[in-house]
Write an enzyme that holds these catalytic residues in place. Sequence first.
Site, short mmCIF file in Angstrom:
data_model
loop_
_atom_site.label_atom_id
_atom_site.label_comp_id
_atom_site.label_asym_id
_atom_site.label_seq_id
_atom_site.Cartn_x
_atom_site.Cartn_y
_atom_site.Cartn_z
N TYR A 109 32.92 17.69 55.05
CA TYR A 109 32.39 16.90 56.17
C TYR A 109 30.99 17.37 56.57
O TYR A 109 30.22 16.60 57.13
CB TYR A 109 33.30 17.02 57.39
CG TYR A 109 34.40 16.00 57.44
CD1 TYR A 109 35.33 15.89 56.42
CD2 TYR A 109 34.53 15.15 58.54
CE1 TYR A 109 36.35 14.96 56.48
CE2 TYR A 109 35.55 14.21 58.61
CZ TYR A 109 36.46 14.12 57.58
OH TYR A 109 37.46 13.20 57.65
N ASP A 143 47.09 11.53 58.41
CA ASP A 143 47.42 10.10 58.53
C ASP A 143 48.75 9.81 57.87
O ASP A 143 49.57 9.04 58.38
CB ASP A 143 46.33 9.23 57.86
CG ASP A 143 45.31 8.71 58.85
OD1 ASP A 143 45.07 9.39 59.86
OD2 ASP A 143 44.74 7.62 58.61
N ASP A 152 42.48 15.48 56.99
CA ASP A 152 42.27 14.11 57.47
C ASP A 152 43.28 13.17 56.81
O ASP A 152 43.96 12.38 57.46
CB ASP A 152 40.83 13.69 57.14
CG ASP A 152 40.53 12.27 57.61
OD1 ASP A 152 40.92 11.94 58.74
OD2 ASP A 152 39.92 11.52 56.83
N ASP A 179 47.69 17.43 46.45
CA ASP A 179 48.26 16.17 45.94
C ASP A 179 49.79 16.25 45.94
O ASP A 179 50.48 15.31 46.36
CB ASP A 179 47.70 15.82 44.56
CG ASP A 179 47.85 16.95 43.54
OD1 ASP A 179 48.10 18.11 43.94
OD2 ASP A 179 47.73 16.67 42.33
N LYS A 192 43.34 22.63 46.50
CA LYS A 192 43.37 22.25 45.09
C LYS A 192 42.79 23.41 44.29
O LYS A 192 41.73 23.29 43.67
CB LYS A 192 42.57 20.96 44.87
CG LYS A 192 43.25 19.70 45.38
CD LYS A 192 44.30 19.14 44.44
CE LYS A 192 43.66 18.54 43.21
NZ LYS A 192 44.69 18.08 42.22
C1 IPM Z 1 40.10 11.61 62.27
C2 IPM Z 1 39.17 10.49 61.95
C3 IPM Z 1 37.75 11.03 61.88
C4 IPM Z 1 37.69 11.99 60.72
C5 IPM Z 1 36.65 9.96 61.76
C6 IPM Z 1 36.72 8.95 62.87
C7 IPM Z 1 35.29 10.60 61.71
O1 IPM Z 1 39.57 9.85 60.78
O2 IPM Z 1 39.91 12.26 63.31
O3 IPM Z 1 41.05 11.83 61.53
O4 IPM Z 1 37.47 11.60 59.56
O5 IPM Z 1 37.88 13.18 60.97
MG MG Z 2 41.45 10.51 60.04
#
Ligand code: IPM
Ligand code: MG
Length: 367
Positions: free
Chosen positions: A142, A252, A248, A224, A192
Amino acid sequence: MSNPSLLILAGDGIGPEVMDQVKRIIGWYGDKRGLNFDVSEDLVGGAAYDKHGVPLTDETMAKAQEVDAVLLGAVGGPAYDNLDFSVKPERGLLRLRKEMDLFANLRPAQCFDALADFSSLKKDIVAGLDIMIVRELTSGVYFGEPRGIHIEDNMRVGINTQRYTEAEIERGARAAFDMAMKRNKKLCSMEKANVMESGILWRDVVTEVHADYPEVELTHMYADNGAMQLVRAPKQFDVIYTDNLFGDILSDCAAMLTGSLGMLPSASLGSPMANGRPKAMYEPVHGSAPDITGQEKANPIACILSFAMALRYSFDQGEEATRLEAAIEKVLADGARTGDLMGPEGGTPLSTSQMGDVILAALDASL
Ligand code: IPM
Ligand code: MG
Protein backbone atom coordinates in the site's frame (compact mmCIF):
# COMPACT_ATOMS: atom_id res chain seq x y z
CA MET A 1 -11.06 15.85 34.19
CA SER A 2 -12.22 16.74 30.71
CA ASN A 3 -14.28 14.35 28.66
CA PRO A 4 -12.53 12.08 26.20
CA SER A 5 -12.62 13.49 22.69
CA LEU A 6 -14.01 11.92 19.55
CA LEU A 7 -13.62 13.15 15.99
CA ILE A 8 -16.36 11.92 13.69
CA LEU A 9 -15.48 11.72 10.01
CA ALA A 10 -18.67 10.36 8.46
CA GLY A 11 -17.34 10.57 4.91
CA ASP A 12 -19.27 9.56 1.82
CA GLY A 13 -22.16 7.43 0.66
CA ILE A 14 -23.92 5.68 3.52
CA GLY A 15 -21.23 6.91 5.94
CA PRO A 16 -23.31 9.85 7.24
CA GLU A 17 -26.49 7.74 7.52
CA VAL A 18 -24.93 5.02 9.60
CA MET A 19 -22.95 7.55 11.64
CA ASP A 20 -26.21 9.32 12.58
CA GLN A 21 -27.19 6.18 14.46
CA VAL A 22 -23.80 6.05 16.18
CA LYS A 23 -24.33 9.63 17.34
CA ARG A 24 -27.60 8.57 18.95
CA ILE A 25 -25.78 5.73 20.74
CA ILE A 26 -23.07 8.15 21.92
CA GLY A 27 -25.86 10.41 23.22
CA TRP A 28 -27.41 7.47 25.06
CA TYR A 29 -24.15 6.74 26.86
CA GLY A 30 -23.99 10.37 27.97
CA ASP A 31 -27.59 10.46 29.17
CA LYS A 32 -27.88 7.03 30.72
CA ARG A 33 -24.37 6.02 31.72
CA GLY A 34 -22.73 9.34 32.46
CA LEU A 35 -20.17 8.61 29.77
CA ASN A 36 -19.74 11.92 28.01
CA PHE A 37 -17.58 12.58 25.02
CA ASP A 38 -16.49 15.83 23.41
CA VAL A 39 -17.57 15.16 19.86
CA SER A 40 -16.41 17.15 16.87
CA GLU A 41 -17.09 16.48 13.22
CA ASP A 42 -15.24 17.04 10.01
CA LEU A 43 -15.01 15.94 6.40
CA VAL A 44 -13.07 13.13 4.75
CA GLY A 45 -13.03 11.51 1.32
CA GLY A 46 -15.21 12.84 -1.47
CA ALA A 47 -17.04 15.11 0.96
CA ALA A 48 -13.75 16.83 1.80
CA TYR A 49 -12.78 16.93 -1.86
CA ASP A 50 -16.04 18.66 -2.80
CA LYS A 51 -15.41 21.42 -0.29
CA HIS A 52 -11.62 21.72 -0.22
CA GLY A 53 -10.29 19.98 -3.32
CA VAL A 54 -8.44 17.39 -1.22
CA PRO A 55 -9.75 14.22 0.46
CA LEU A 56 -8.33 15.28 3.83
CA THR A 57 -7.14 18.75 4.81
CA ASP A 58 -4.07 19.36 6.94
CA GLU A 59 -6.35 20.89 9.59
CA THR A 60 -8.46 17.73 9.78
CA MET A 61 -5.33 15.61 9.89
CA ALA A 62 -4.02 17.68 12.80
CA LYS A 63 -7.34 17.31 14.65
CA ALA A 64 -7.24 13.55 14.15
CA GLN A 65 -3.80 13.48 15.78
CA GLU A 66 -5.09 15.30 18.84
CA VAL A 67 -8.30 13.48 19.70
CA ASP A 68 -8.61 10.35 21.78
CA ALA A 69 -10.28 8.46 18.95
CA VAL A 70 -11.50 8.96 15.40
CA LEU A 71 -14.75 7.39 14.19
CA LEU A 72 -14.88 7.05 10.43
CA GLY A 73 -17.87 6.15 8.27
CA ALA A 74 -16.89 5.33 4.70
CA VAL A 75 -15.17 6.98 1.76
CA GLY A 76 -15.54 6.88 -2.00
CA GLY A 77 -18.22 6.82 -4.65
CA PRO A 78 -18.73 6.82 -8.41
CA ALA A 79 -18.55 10.62 -8.60
CA TYR A 80 -14.90 10.40 -7.60
CA ASP A 81 -13.81 7.40 -9.65
CA ASN A 82 -12.10 9.45 -12.33
CA LEU A 83 -10.29 11.89 -10.08
CA ASP A 84 -6.54 12.06 -10.15
CA PHE A 85 -5.11 9.26 -7.99
CA SER A 86 -3.60 11.72 -5.50
CA VAL A 87 -6.97 13.23 -4.56
CA LYS A 88 -9.12 10.10 -4.62
CA PRO A 89 -11.25 9.69 -1.48
CA GLU A 90 -9.28 6.58 -0.47
CA ARG A 91 -6.13 8.71 -0.19
CA GLY A 92 -7.73 10.56 2.72
CA LEU A 93 -8.29 7.33 4.59
CA LEU A 94 -4.81 6.05 3.82
CA ARG A 95 -3.27 9.33 4.98
CA LEU A 96 -5.07 9.03 8.32
CA ARG A 97 -3.83 5.47 8.78
CA LYS A 98 -0.27 6.32 7.77
CA GLU A 99 0.21 9.61 9.63
CA MET A 100 -1.46 8.36 12.80
CA ASP A 101 0.73 5.27 12.40
CA LEU A 102 -2.20 2.91 13.00
CA PHE A 103 -0.26 -0.25 12.37
CA ALA A 104 -2.59 -2.80 13.96
CA ASN A 105 -5.95 -3.21 12.28
CA LEU A 106 -8.26 -5.48 14.24
CA ARG A 107 -11.03 -7.01 12.16
CA PRO A 108 -13.21 -9.40 14.10
CA ALA A 109 -15.43 -11.76 12.13
CA GLN A 110 -18.12 -13.05 14.38
CA CYS A 111 -21.19 -14.89 13.29
CA PHE A 112 -24.23 -13.90 15.30
CA ASP A 113 -26.40 -16.98 15.93
CA ALA A 114 -29.45 -15.24 14.51
CA LEU A 115 -27.64 -14.70 11.22
CA ALA A 116 -26.00 -18.09 10.69
CA ASP A 117 -28.52 -18.79 7.92
CA PHE A 118 -27.43 -15.71 5.98
CA SER A 119 -23.92 -16.88 5.32
CA SER A 120 -23.15 -18.15 1.86
CA LEU A 121 -21.69 -21.15 3.66
CA LYS A 122 -23.57 -23.95 5.39
CA LYS A 123 -24.83 -23.04 8.80
CA ASP A 124 -22.78 -25.59 10.76
CA ILE A 125 -19.57 -24.27 9.17
CA VAL A 126 -20.16 -20.71 10.40
CA ALA A 127 -22.39 -20.99 13.50
CA GLY A 128 -20.43 -19.74 16.50
CA LEU A 129 -17.60 -18.40 14.33
CA ASP A 130 -15.42 -15.91 16.17
CA ILE A 131 -12.10 -15.02 14.60
CA MET A 132 -9.93 -11.94 14.74
CA ILE A 133 -7.82 -10.81 11.82
CA VAL A 134 -4.92 -8.55 12.73
CA ARG A 135 -3.93 -6.76 9.55
CA GLU A 136 -0.72 -4.72 9.32
CA LEU A 137 -2.03 -1.36 8.14
CA THR A 138 0.75 1.14 7.56
CA SER A 139 3.22 -0.56 5.26
CA GLY A 140 3.59 -3.22 2.60
CA VAL A 141 2.47 -2.75 -0.97
CA TYR A 142 0.00 0.00 0.00
CA PHE A 143 2.85 2.38 0.75
CA GLY A 144 6.07 0.83 -0.62
CA GLU A 145 8.36 2.76 -2.97
CA PRO A 146 9.03 2.80 -5.85
CA ARG A 147 5.50 3.05 -7.14
CA GLY A 148 3.81 4.62 -10.12
CA ILE A 149 3.13 4.25 -13.81
CA HIS A 150 5.88 5.17 -16.24
CA ILE A 151 6.96 4.48 -19.80
CA GLU A 152 9.63 1.91 -20.63
CA ASP A 153 10.39 1.10 -24.26
CA ASN A 154 7.25 2.89 -25.39
CA MET A 155 5.15 0.83 -23.06
CA ARG A 156 3.40 1.77 -19.85
CA VAL A 157 4.64 -0.07 -16.78
CA GLY A 158 2.81 -0.07 -13.43
CA ILE A 159 4.89 -0.57 -10.30
CA ASN A 160 4.12 -1.16 -6.64
CA THR A 161 6.51 -2.43 -4.06
CA GLN A 162 5.95 -4.86 -1.24
CA ARG A 163 8.36 -3.69 1.44
CA TYR A 164 8.47 -4.60 5.12
CA THR A 165 11.08 -3.86 7.74
CA GLU A 166 11.48 -6.33 10.57
CA ALA A 167 10.39 -3.63 13.02
CA GLU A 168 7.10 -3.23 11.14
CA ILE A 169 6.46 -6.96 11.09
CA GLU A 170 7.42 -7.25 14.74
CA ARG A 171 5.16 -4.57 16.21
CA GLY A 172 2.14 -5.96 14.38
CA ALA A 173 3.09 -9.45 15.48
CA ARG A 174 3.18 -8.32 19.11
CA ALA A 175 -0.30 -6.86 18.74
CA ALA A 176 -1.46 -10.17 17.26
CA PHE A 177 0.17 -12.29 19.98
CA ASP A 178 -1.27 -9.99 22.67
CA MET A 179 -4.68 -10.48 21.09
CA ALA A 180 -4.21 -14.25 21.00
CA MET A 181 -3.29 -14.21 24.71
CA LYS A 182 -6.65 -12.57 25.48
CA ARG A 183 -8.50 -15.10 23.36
CA ASN A 184 -7.86 -18.78 22.67
CA LYS A 185 -4.07 -18.54 22.40
CA LYS A 186 -3.92 -19.63 18.79
CA LEU A 187 -2.24 -17.50 16.14
CA CYS A 188 -1.96 -18.27 12.44
CA SER A 189 0.41 -16.06 10.46
CA MET A 190 -0.27 -15.79 6.72
CA GLU A 191 2.14 -14.74 3.95
CA LYS A 192 3.55 -16.09 0.71
CA ALA A 193 6.98 -17.21 1.86
CA ASN A 194 7.01 -19.62 -1.07
CA VAL A 195 7.26 -16.80 -3.61
CA MET A 196 8.09 -13.56 -1.77
CA GLU A 197 11.21 -12.63 0.16
CA SER A 198 9.12 -10.28 2.28
CA GLY A 199 7.11 -13.39 3.17
CA ILE A 200 10.26 -15.23 4.26
CA LEU A 201 11.19 -12.32 6.50
CA TRP A 202 7.62 -12.16 7.79
CA ARG A 203 7.73 -15.81 8.81
CA ASP A 204 11.14 -15.43 10.46
CA VAL A 205 10.21 -12.37 12.48
CA VAL A 206 6.87 -13.79 13.64
CA THR A 207 8.70 -16.95 14.72
CA GLU A 208 11.22 -14.84 16.68
CA VAL A 209 8.47 -12.88 18.45
CA HIS A 210 6.82 -16.18 19.36
CA ALA A 211 9.68 -16.80 21.83
CA ASP A 212 8.09 -14.12 24.05
CA TYR A 213 4.67 -15.80 23.87
CA PRO A 214 5.36 -19.48 24.60
CA GLU A 215 1.73 -20.09 25.62
CA VAL A 216 0.45 -19.19 22.16
CA GLU A 217 0.24 -21.95 19.58
CA LEU A 218 1.72 -20.45 16.39
CA THR A 219 1.14 -21.81 12.90
CA HIS A 220 2.12 -20.44 9.49
CA MET A 221 0.08 -20.68 6.33
CA TYR A 222 0.45 -19.44 2.78
CA ALA A 223 -2.14 -16.75 2.25
CA ASP A 224 -3.78 -18.50 -0.71
CA ASN A 225 -4.27 -21.61 1.38
CA GLY A 226 -5.53 -19.30 4.14
CA ALA A 227 -8.23 -17.99 1.81
CA MET A 228 -9.25 -21.53 1.00
CA GLN A 229 -9.25 -22.60 4.65
CA LEU A 230 -11.37 -19.57 5.58
CA VAL A 231 -14.17 -20.81 3.35
CA ARG A 232 -13.53 -24.52 3.99
CA ALA A 233 -13.30 -24.60 7.78
CA PRO A 234 -13.12 -21.09 9.25
CA LYS A 235 -13.56 -22.23 12.84
CA GLN A 236 -10.02 -23.68 12.86
CA PHE A 237 -8.79 -20.08 13.33
CA ASP A 238 -8.63 -17.87 16.39
CA VAL A 239 -6.31 -14.95 15.54
CA ILE A 240 -4.84 -14.44 12.07
CA TYR A 241 -1.90 -12.08 11.52
CA THR A 242 -1.21 -10.95 7.99
CA ASP A 243 0.09 -8.07 5.88
CA ASN A 244 -1.71 -5.04 4.53
CA LEU A 245 -2.84 -6.40 1.16
CA PHE A 246 -3.53 -10.01 2.18
CA GLY A 247 -5.34 -8.63 5.21
CA ASP A 248 -7.52 -6.45 3.01
CA ILE A 249 -8.56 -9.43 0.91
CA LEU A 250 -8.83 -12.05 3.64
CA SER A 251 -10.89 -9.76 5.86
CA ASP A 252 -13.52 -9.22 3.16
CA CYS A 253 -13.63 -12.96 2.73
CA ALA A 254 -13.97 -13.55 6.47
CA ALA A 255 -16.59 -10.83 6.75
CA MET A 256 -18.86 -12.47 4.23
CA LEU A 257 -18.76 -15.71 6.23
CA THR A 258 -20.75 -13.93 8.88
CA GLY A 259 -23.66 -13.16 6.61
CA SER A 260 -23.26 -9.51 5.72
CA LEU A 261 -20.53 -6.96 5.31
CA GLY A 262 -22.94 -4.65 7.09
CA MET A 263 -22.12 -6.30 10.41
CA LEU A 264 -18.35 -6.01 10.64
CA PRO A 265 -16.51 -3.36 12.67
CA SER A 266 -12.80 -2.63 12.86
CA ALA A 267 -10.29 -0.87 15.06
CA SER A 268 -7.02 0.56 13.84
CA LEU A 269 -4.59 1.08 16.68
CA GLY A 270 -1.19 2.72 16.95
CA SER A 271 1.24 3.42 19.74
CA PRO A 272 0.12 4.80 23.11
CA MET A 273 -0.29 8.58 23.38
CA ALA A 274 0.84 10.63 26.40
CA ASN A 275 -2.45 9.81 28.17
CA GLY A 276 -1.82 6.10 27.74
CA ARG A 277 -4.58 5.59 25.16
CA PRO A 278 -3.49 4.17 21.84
CA LYS A 279 -3.81 6.34 18.76
CA ALA A 280 -7.00 4.95 17.31
CA MET A 281 -9.50 5.05 14.51
CA TYR A 282 -12.66 2.96 14.35
CA GLU A 283 -14.51 2.21 11.13
CA PRO A 284 -16.88 -0.33 9.64
CA VAL A 285 -15.30 -2.78 7.19
CA HIS A 286 -17.97 -2.02 4.59
CA GLY A 287 -17.62 0.72 2.01
CA SER A 288 -19.75 3.68 1.02
CA ALA A 289 -22.40 1.58 -0.79
CA PRO A 290 -23.40 4.19 -3.38
CA ASP A 291 -26.19 1.93 -4.66
CA ILE A 292 -28.24 2.43 -1.51
CA THR A 293 -27.00 5.85 -0.38
CA GLY A 294 -29.60 8.28 0.90
CA GLN A 295 -32.35 5.67 1.03
CA GLU A 296 -32.21 4.86 4.74
CA LYS A 297 -31.54 1.24 3.82
CA ALA A 298 -28.03 0.83 5.17
CA ASN A 299 -27.29 -1.39 8.12
CA PRO A 300 -25.79 0.78 10.89
CA ILE A 301 -24.60 -2.19 12.97
CA ALA A 302 -21.01 -2.35 11.66
CA CYS A 303 -20.54 1.31 12.50
CA ILE A 304 -22.20 0.92 15.92
CA LEU A 305 -20.04 -2.13 16.67
CA SER A 306 -17.02 -0.01 15.72
CA PHE A 307 -18.04 2.40 18.47
CA ALA A 308 -18.26 -0.60 20.82
CA MET A 309 -14.66 -1.37 19.91
CA ALA A 310 -13.78 2.25 20.75
CA LEU A 311 -15.37 1.82 24.17
CA ARG A 312 -13.28 -1.29 24.71
CA TYR A 313 -9.90 -0.38 23.22
CA SER A 314 -9.70 3.40 23.71
CA PHE A 315 -11.82 4.10 26.76
CA ASP A 316 -11.37 1.03 28.92
CA GLN A 317 -15.12 0.50 29.02
CA GLY A 318 -15.19 -3.21 28.26
CA GLU A 319 -18.43 -3.75 30.16
CA GLU A 320 -20.21 -1.00 28.28
CA ALA A 321 -18.89 -2.39 25.01
CA THR A 322 -20.29 -5.77 25.95
CA ARG A 323 -23.62 -4.11 26.83
CA LEU A 324 -23.80 -2.59 23.36
CA GLU A 325 -22.82 -5.84 21.63
CA ALA A 326 -25.40 -7.72 23.69
CA ALA A 327 -28.08 -5.20 22.72
CA ILE A 328 -27.30 -5.83 19.06
CA GLU A 329 -27.33 -9.58 19.55
CA LYS A 330 -30.70 -9.21 21.27
CA VAL A 331 -32.36 -7.22 18.48
CA LEU A 332 -31.06 -9.65 15.88
CA ALA A 333 -32.35 -12.59 17.90
CA ASP A 334 -35.71 -10.79 18.08
CA GLY A 335 -35.75 -10.62 14.29
CA ALA A 336 -34.70 -7.03 13.60
CA ARG A 337 -33.31 -6.91 10.06
CA THR A 338 -32.14 -4.26 7.67
CA GLY A 339 -32.37 -5.00 3.94
CA ASP A 340 -28.95 -6.64 3.73
CA LEU A 341 -30.10 -9.20 6.29
CA MET A 342 -33.32 -10.25 4.59
CA GLY A 343 -33.50 -13.94 3.76
CA PRO A 344 -35.34 -15.45 0.81
CA GLU A 345 -38.50 -15.59 2.92
CA GLY A 346 -38.67 -11.79 2.67
CA GLY A 347 -40.46 -9.54 5.11
CA THR A 348 -40.30 -5.82 5.69
CA PRO A 349 -36.80 -4.57 6.42
CA LEU A 350 -36.13 -1.91 9.02
CA SER A 351 -34.75 1.41 7.89
CA THR A 352 -31.38 2.59 9.14
CA SER A 353 -32.92 4.74 11.85
CA GLN A 354 -35.46 2.09 12.81
CA MET A 355 -32.55 -0.25 13.46
CA GLY A 356 -31.10 2.53 15.61
CA ASP A 357 -34.45 2.77 17.45
CA VAL A 358 -34.56 -0.91 18.38
CA ILE A 359 -30.93 -0.95 19.49
CA LEU A 360 -31.55 2.07 21.72
CA ALA A 361 -34.61 0.35 23.16
CA ALA A 362 -32.52 -2.76 23.86
CA LEU A 363 -29.93 -0.58 25.58
CA ASP A 364 -32.67 0.96 27.74
CA ALA A 365 -33.89 -2.54 28.59
CA SER A 366 -30.38 -3.51 29.67
CA LEU A 367 -30.38 -1.02 32.55
C1 IPM B 1 -10.47 -1.46 3.62
C2 IPM B 1 -10.71 -0.78 2.31
C3 IPM B 1 -9.58 0.20 2.04
C4 IPM B 1 -8.31 -0.61 1.89
C5 IPM B 1 -9.79 1.12 0.84
C6 IPM B 1 -11.07 1.89 0.93
C7 IPM B 1 -8.62 2.06 0.67
O1 IPM B 1 -10.87 -1.73 1.31
O2 IPM B 1 -10.34 -0.76 4.64
O3 IPM B 1 -10.44 -2.68 3.66
O4 IPM B 1 -7.98 -1.10 0.80
O5 IPM B 1 -7.62 -0.76 2.90
MG1 MG C 1 -10.96 -3.73 2.01
